[in-house]
Scaffold this active site. Structure first.
Site, PDB file in Angstrom:
ATOM      1  N   LYS A   1       3.484  -3.033  -6.601  1.00 16.33           N
ATOM      2  CA  LYS A   1       2.135  -2.761  -6.035  1.00 16.33           C
ATOM      3  C   LYS A   1       1.566  -3.576  -4.971  1.00 16.33           C
ATOM      4  CE  LYS A   1       0.541  -2.367 -10.418  1.00 16.33           C
ATOM      5  NZ  LYS A   1       1.895  -2.633 -11.147  1.00 16.33           N
ATOM      6  N   ILE A   2       1.755  -4.770  -5.194  1.00 12.04           N
ATOM      7  CA  ILE A   2       1.118  -5.785  -4.242  1.00 12.04           C
ATOM      8  C   ILE A   2       1.973  -5.865  -3.010  1.00 12.04           C
ATOM      9  CG2 ILE A   2       0.465  -8.112  -3.989  1.00 12.04           C
ATOM     10  CD1 ILE A   2      -0.325  -8.204  -6.980  1.00 12.04           C
TER      11      ILE A   2
ATOM     12  N   ASP B   1      14.319  -6.595  -4.507  1.00  9.72           N
ATOM     13  CA  ASP B   1      13.894  -6.414  -5.875  1.00  9.72           C
ATOM     14  C   ASP B   1      14.921  -6.244  -7.109  1.00  9.72           C
ATOM     15  OD1 ASP B   1      12.359  -4.998  -8.044  1.00  9.72           O
ATOM     16  OD2 ASP B   1      10.654  -5.018  -6.654  1.00  9.72           O
TER      17      ASP B   1
ATOM     18  N   CYS C   1       6.738 -10.993  -7.179  1.00 13.73           N
ATOM     19  CA  CYS C   1       7.404 -10.406  -8.483  1.00 13.73           C
ATOM     20  C   CYS C   1       6.739 -11.400  -9.372  1.00 13.73           C
ATOM     21  CB  CYS C   1       9.078 -10.797  -8.308  1.00 13.73           C
ATOM     22  SG  CYS C   1       9.130 -12.612  -7.834  1.00 13.73           S
ATOM     23  N   PRO C   2       6.893 -11.034 -10.730  1.00 15.73           N
ATOM     24  CA  PRO C   2       6.451 -11.551 -11.699  1.00 15.73           C
ATOM     25  C   PRO C   2       7.329 -12.918 -12.068  1.00 15.73           C
ATOM     26  CG  PRO C   2       7.565  -9.727 -12.773  1.00 15.73           C
ATOM     27  CD  PRO C   2       7.654  -9.444 -11.193  1.00 15.73           C
TER      28      PRO C   2
ATOM     29  N   ASN D   1      13.671 -16.186 -12.888  1.00 11.94           N
ATOM     30  CA  ASN D   1      13.407 -16.387 -11.467  1.00 11.94           C
ATOM     31  C   ASN D   1      12.612 -17.752 -11.405  1.00 11.94           C
ATOM     32  OD1 ASN D   1      11.110 -15.675 -12.070  1.00 11.94           O
ATOM     33  ND2 ASN D   1      11.248 -13.852 -11.097  1.00 11.94           N
TER      34      ASN D   1
ATOM     35  N   THR E   1       1.677 -15.829  -3.752  1.00  9.43           N
ATOM     36  CA  THR E   1       0.450 -15.553  -4.278  1.00  9.43           C
ATOM     37  C   THR E   1       0.724 -14.771  -5.421  1.00  9.43           C
ATOM     38  OG1 THR E   1       0.536 -13.144  -3.129  1.00  9.43           O
ATOM     39  CG2 THR E   1      -0.725 -14.958  -2.291  1.00  9.43           C
ATOM     40  N   SER E   2       2.020 -15.235  -5.952  1.00  6.78           N
ATOM     41  CA  SER E   2       2.672 -14.517  -7.429  1.00  6.78           C
ATOM     42  C   SER E   2       2.252 -15.611  -8.468  1.00  6.78           C
ATOM     43  CB  SER E   2       3.738 -14.293  -7.135  1.00  6.78           C
ATOM     44  OG  SER E   2       4.228 -13.527  -8.082  1.00  6.78           O
ATOM     45  N   ARG E   3       3.218 -16.353  -8.770  1.00  2.66           N
ATOM     46  CA  ARG E   3       3.132 -17.396  -9.896  1.00  2.66           C
ATOM     47  C   ARG E   3       3.848 -18.671  -9.275  1.00  2.66           C
ATOM     48  NH1 ARG E   3      -0.203 -14.810 -11.352  1.00  2.66           N
ATOM     49  NH2 ARG E   3      -0.691 -13.747 -13.592  1.00  2.66           N
TER      50      ARG E   3
ATOM     51  N   ASP F   1      -1.314 -19.890  -3.017  1.00  2.00           N
ATOM     52  CA  ASP F   1      -2.451 -19.366  -3.976  1.00  2.00           C
ATOM     53  C   ASP F   1      -2.325 -19.880  -5.459  1.00  2.00           C
ATOM     54  OD1 ASP F   1      -4.814 -18.389  -4.407  1.00  2.00           O
ATOM     55  OD2 ASP F   1      -4.052 -16.849  -5.452  1.00  2.00           O
TER      56      ASP F   1
ATOM     57  N   GLU G   1      -0.664 -25.583 -11.787  1.00  2.00           N
ATOM     58  CA  GLU G   1      -2.223 -25.288 -11.648  1.00  2.00           C
ATOM     59  C   GLU G   1      -3.099 -25.391 -12.653  1.00  2.00           C
ATOM     60  OE1 GLU G   1      -1.625 -21.120 -10.114  1.00  2.00           O
ATOM     61  OE2 GLU G   1      -2.858 -20.621 -11.759  1.00  2.00           O
TER      62      GLU G   1
ATOM     63  N   HIS H   1      -5.820 -19.928  -6.953  1.00  2.00           N
ATOM     64  CA  HIS H   1      -5.473 -18.687  -7.370  1.00  2.00           C
ATOM     65  C   HIS H   1      -6.648 -17.897  -7.520  1.00  2.00           C
ATOM     66  CE1 HIS H   1      -3.072 -17.241 -10.944  1.00  2.00           C
ATOM     67  NE2 HIS H   1      -3.336 -16.133 -10.519  1.00  2.00           N
TER      68      HIS H   1
HETATM   69  P1  NAD Z   1       4.307  -5.031 -10.152  1.00  2.00           P
HETATM   70  O1  NAD Z   1       4.732  -5.015 -11.677  1.00  2.00           O
HETATM   71  O2  NAD Z   1       3.876  -3.520  -9.512  1.00  2.00           O
HETATM   72  O3  NAD Z   1       5.409  -5.185  -9.191  1.00  2.00           O
HETATM   73  C1  NAD Z   1       6.358  -6.497  -9.607  1.00  2.00           C
HETATM   74  C2  NAD Z   1       7.845  -6.132  -8.573  1.00  2.00           C
HETATM   75  O4  NAD Z   1       8.620  -7.081  -9.086  1.00  2.00           O
HETATM   76  C3  NAD Z   1       8.566  -4.887  -9.490  1.00  2.00           C
HETATM   77  O5  NAD Z   1       8.886  -4.182  -8.352  1.00  2.00           O
HETATM   78  C4  NAD Z   1       9.684  -5.539 -10.050  1.00  2.00           C
HETATM   79  O6  NAD Z   1      10.714  -4.604 -10.217  1.00  2.00           O
HETATM   80  C5  NAD Z   1       9.791  -6.887  -9.449  1.00  2.00           C
HETATM   81  N1  NAD Z   1      10.623  -7.775 -10.097  1.00  2.00           N
HETATM   82  C6  NAD Z   1      10.691  -7.904 -11.249  1.00  2.00           C
HETATM   83  N2  NAD Z   1      11.301  -9.009 -11.676  1.00  2.00           N
HETATM   84  C7  NAD Z   1      11.997  -9.561 -10.382  1.00  2.00           C
HETATM   85  C8  NAD Z   1      12.750 -10.579 -10.092  1.00  2.00           C
HETATM   86  N3  NAD Z   1      13.318 -11.375 -10.964  1.00  2.00           N
HETATM   87  N4  NAD Z   1      13.056 -10.720  -8.798  1.00  2.00           N
HETATM   88  C9  NAD Z   1      12.429  -9.906  -7.747  1.00  2.00           C
HETATM   89  N5  NAD Z   1      11.829  -8.704  -8.280  1.00  2.00           N
HETATM   90  C10 NAD Z   1      11.117  -8.785  -9.595  1.00  2.00           C
HETATM   91  O7  NAD Z   1       3.359  -6.290 -10.005  1.00  2.00           O
HETATM   92  P2  NAD Z   1       2.164  -6.450  -8.897  1.00  2.00           P
HETATM   93  O8  NAD Z   1       0.732  -5.916  -9.456  1.00  2.00           O
HETATM   94  O9  NAD Z   1       2.638  -6.058  -7.496  1.00  2.00           O
HETATM   95  O10 NAD Z   1       2.213  -8.091  -9.051  1.00  2.00           O
HETATM   96  C11 NAD Z   1       3.038  -9.036  -8.599  1.00  2.00           C
HETATM   97  C12 NAD Z   1       2.584 -10.426  -9.188  1.00  2.00           C
HETATM   98  O11 NAD Z   1       1.524 -10.779  -8.427  1.00  2.00           O
HETATM   99  C13 NAD Z   1       2.360 -10.519 -10.744  1.00  2.00           C
HETATM  100  O12 NAD Z   1       3.462 -10.443 -11.766  1.00  2.00           O
HETATM  101  C14 NAD Z   1       1.443 -11.652 -10.901  1.00  2.00           C
HETATM  102  O13 NAD Z   1       2.274 -12.564 -11.121  1.00  2.00           O
HETATM  103  C15 NAD Z   1       0.884 -11.904  -9.191  1.00  2.00           C
HETATM  104  N6  NAD Z   1      -0.334 -11.706  -8.999  1.00  2.00           N
HETATM  105  C16 NAD Z   1      -1.108 -12.671  -8.626  1.00  2.00           C
HETATM  106  C17 NAD Z   1      -2.649 -12.513  -8.382  1.00  2.00           C
HETATM  107  C18 NAD Z   1      -3.364 -13.900  -7.797  1.00  2.00           C
HETATM  108  O14 NAD Z   1      -4.787 -13.606  -8.048  1.00  2.00           O
HETATM  109  N7  NAD Z   1      -2.796 -14.844  -7.098  1.00  2.00           N
HETATM  110  C19 NAD Z   1      -3.261 -11.443  -8.947  1.00  2.00           C
HETATM  111  C20 NAD Z   1      -2.486 -10.346  -9.296  1.00  2.00           C
HETATM  112  C21 NAD Z   1      -0.957 -10.554  -9.705  1.00  2.00           C
END
Ligand code: NAD
Length: 343
Positions: free
Chosen positions: A153-154, A173, A201-202, A207, A228-230, A254, A259, A291
């Site tokens: 989604k993001i 991906d 990605c998560p 990873n 901005t992920s983890r 972020d 953290e 964050h």
């Molecule tokens: P999502 O589930 O919609 O998308 C995640 C994508 O990553 C999927 O397309 C999945 O196939 C892919 N993926 C899974 N494992 C992978 C890997 N090993 N390598 C590459 N791609 C892989 O999630 P989203 O809503 O887009 O969120 C993504 C991430 O953003 C979340 O997991 C979270 O860690 C992070 N996040 C951060 C904040 C923030 O405030 N900084 C807020 C929300 C989410």
């Protein structure tokens, strides 16, 4: 329905009190995080509500189960802080899979623009009536190649934003989206070809530290990294070295792997013990936000609404579509159709 709400901040309280205006739930807000020692605060509660840095490990799960707490309601999307495999069969877990992917994608772009156009420097200079432009030269985003890791989604929204800037987008991906019009490449190719790399990605065991000394070496000299992920997707010490060697041109963070010890707290006036974080913050081409990417009015309101709805669905009905278990992340192994509880 009684909920013990951990790691509560003012903005959480405001949005949950608003979402609970009818008083359906008895929510007890605790500023402390959920740990083995603070578990007892959930005595008599049906559910606990936790956030990204509450460490829901085996001991915590055992304590919650002993107290008959039946549900862990995450008010976030990621669940890497919960031992979901250990929880399976003992306590259910629900999350908020999407609250505002726009908030996070827009923050990623805000960080990128701030960094490459040196807005953070200019802001401080002009506040001091220093109108010199020395050292503020940036570069155009138009025509640059951005590598997006994770096209959920993001990631997809971030891709649309980048396309609006006239950038060339490539992506990696683990489960590429079919018929999306996205140019998927191998990770090796993405490291090699990208001027800018953004992570969406998560975090998984597989990873963790995908950005390390070896992969940094494979990247273009001067690459800009946005996370901005983890935090633990990036080996922070390797990043410091990469920046010192001028291999990494800038980092927009972020999230940070350690953290949970510092983010969300005010340590101004204190000595921060984390030398890696201190070194990163001291660098002129590193921007750190704590964050904060999710933090918009829209997202907070969606988080509160969905969390309370998840709790209601779980206790009222047979299932909750936002339940997650250790079999779910790799959808191929998920034996649930999400029309019933995971166990
Ligand atoms: P999502 O589930 O919609 O998308 C995640 C994508 O990553 C999927 O397309 C999945 O196939 C892919 N993926 C899974 N494992 C992978 C890997 N090993 N390598 C590459 N791609 C892989 O999630 P989203 O809503 O887009 O969120 C993504 C991430 O953003 C979340 O997991 C979270 O860690 C992070 N996040 C951060 C904040 C923030 O405030 N900084 C807020 C929300 C989410």
């Amino acid at each position: 329905m009684k909920i013990a709400f951990y790691d509560a901040k003012d903005y959480d309280k405001n949005s949950f009190v608003r979402a609970n205006a009818e008083g359906k739930y008895q929510i007890v807000f605790y500023e402390t995080r959920l740990t083995k020692d603070t578990c007892r605060l959930a005595e008599g509660c049906d559910a606990v509500c936790v956030f990204v840095n509450d460490d829901v490990n085996r001991e915590v799960i055992d304590e919650l189960v002993k107290m008959n707490v039946r549900l862990i309601a995450l008010r976030c999307a990621g669940y890497n802080n919960v031992d979901i495999e250990y929880a399976y069969g003992k306590i259910h877990i629900v999350r908020v899979p999407a609250y505002s992917p726009y908030a996070v994608a827009e923050h990623a772009m805000a960080l990128l623009l701030t960094s490459i156009r040196r807005i953070h420097k200019a802001y401080i200079r002009t506040k001091d009536f220093n109108f010199s432009l020395s050292g503020l030269t940036g570069f155009d985003l138009h025509g640059k190649t951005v590598g997006v890791v994770g096209t959920g989604k993001i990631g997809r929204i971030f891709i649309d934003i980048c396309r609006g800037f006239g950038m060339h987008v490539i992506a990696y991906d683990k489960f590429p989206a079919k018929d999306s019009g996205i140019e998927y490449v191998s990770l090796e190719d993405l490291w090699k070809r990208s001027d800018i790399i953004s992570f969406h990605c998560p975090l998984t065991d597989e990873n963790r530290h995908m950005v390390n000394a070896d992969t940094i070496r494979q990247m273009k000299k001067g690459v800009v990294l946005i996370n901005t992920s983890r935090g633990a997707l990036i080996d922070a010490e390797a990043l410091v070295d990469g920046i010192k060697q001028r291999q990494v041109g800038a980092a927009c963070l972020d999230v940070y792997e350690e953290e949970s010890n510092v983010f969300f707290h005010d340590y101004s006036g204190h000595i921060v013990d984390d030398d890696v974080l201190a070194r990163l913050i001291s660098m002129p081409n590193v921007i750190v936000t704590s964050h904060q990417a999710f933090l918009t009015e829209e997202a907070l309101s969606n988080i509160a609404d969905t969390t309370l709805q998840n709790i209601e669905d779980f206790f009222k009905d047979e299932y909750c579509t936002n339940e997650v278990c250790y079999k779910c992340p790799a959808i191929a192994n998920c034996n649930q159709d999400h029309s019933k509880k995971c166990f």
